[in-house]
Design a protein around this motif. Structure first.
Motif, PDB file in Angstrom:
ATOM      1  N   LYS A  45      -4.411 -51.194  25.618  1.00 35.88           N
ATOM      2  CA  LYS A  45      -3.396 -51.435  26.579  1.00 35.88           C
ATOM      3  C   LYS A  45      -2.074 -51.313  26.164  1.00 35.88           C
ATOM      4  O   LYS A  45      -2.004 -51.343  25.093  1.00 35.88           O
ATOM      5  CB  LYS A  45      -3.625 -53.195  26.599  1.00 35.88           C
ATOM      6  N   ALA A  47       1.916 -52.415  27.671  1.00 33.23           N
ATOM      7  CA  ALA A  47       2.684 -53.074  28.725  1.00 33.23           C
ATOM      8  C   ALA A  47       4.142 -52.843  28.465  1.00 33.23           C
ATOM      9  O   ALA A  47       4.697 -52.810  27.104  1.00 33.23           O
ATOM     10  CB  ALA A  47       2.325 -54.608  28.654  1.00 33.23           C
ATOM     11  N   LYS A  48       5.057 -52.957  29.599  1.00 29.00           N
ATOM     12  CA  LYS A  48       6.607 -52.640  29.425  1.00 29.00           C
ATOM     13  C   LYS A  48       7.136 -53.027  30.802  1.00 29.00           C
ATOM     14  O   LYS A  48       6.558 -52.250  31.863  1.00 29.00           O
ATOM     15  CB  LYS A  48       7.060 -51.222  28.822  1.00 29.00           C
ATOM     16  N   ARG A  52       1.470 -52.587  33.377  1.00 25.00           N
ATOM     17  CA  ARG A  52       0.606 -52.839  32.411  1.00 25.00           C
ATOM     18  C   ARG A  52      -0.463 -51.768  32.648  1.00 25.00           C
ATOM     19  O   ARG A  52      -1.125 -51.445  33.631  1.00 25.00           O
ATOM     20  CB  ARG A  52       0.065 -54.364  32.458  1.00 25.00           C
ATOM     21  N   TYR A  96       1.305 -53.712  38.240  1.00 26.48           N
ATOM     22  CA  TYR A  96       2.847 -53.879  38.362  1.00 26.48           C
ATOM     23  C   TYR A  96       3.185 -55.238  38.558  1.00 26.48           C
ATOM     24  O   TYR A  96       2.783 -55.844  40.030  1.00 26.48           O
ATOM     25  CB  TYR A  96       3.458 -52.647  39.077  1.00 26.48           C
TER      26      TYR A  96
END
Length: 120
Positions: A45, A47-48, A52, A96
């Protein structure tokens, strides 16, 4: 980035419908054995900034899989055990998260997922 894995076992006893139901297009099978499976998955995974992404590989080995089948169109559906069924696949997902707005109807997240499964 986060990596993960998992392992599990499952056990499914035949339902009353699987065993005894009699209807116009289906009949039960009181000779069914319980279904047993082993499941394994490994994935990552990331995420930023509201995004994700997930990518997962999975493998499932099943013994005595319970599935409704029929040999031809004139025969009623009946559940059968399949001795050994193995399949694997990949699951990919993109998410998103939208910033909240003052609108009456709000969209909070967009997502897209794809799964590919192959019998082996």
């Amino acid at each position: 980035m986060c990596f993960f894995s998992g392992y599990g076992v499952s056990y499914r006893t035949p339902s009353f419908t699987d065993l005894y139901y009699v209807g116009p297009t289906n009949i039960g099978n009181d000779q069914l054995k319980p279904e047993e499976a082993q499941n394994f998955e490994v994935g990552a995974k990331w995420a930023k900034s509201g995004f994700r992404v997930e990518l997962v590989y999975f493998l499932r080995n099943t013994d005595n899989l319970i599935e409704w089948t029929r040999p031809d169109k004139s025969t009623p559906w009946q559940p059968q055990n399949f001795n050994e069924v193995k399949f694997n696949g990949i699951e990919a997902s993109l998410f998103y998260r939208v910033n909240p707005s003052n609108w009456l109807v709000q969209v909070r997240e967009f997502s897209f997922s794809y799964i590919f499964i192959k019998l082996i």
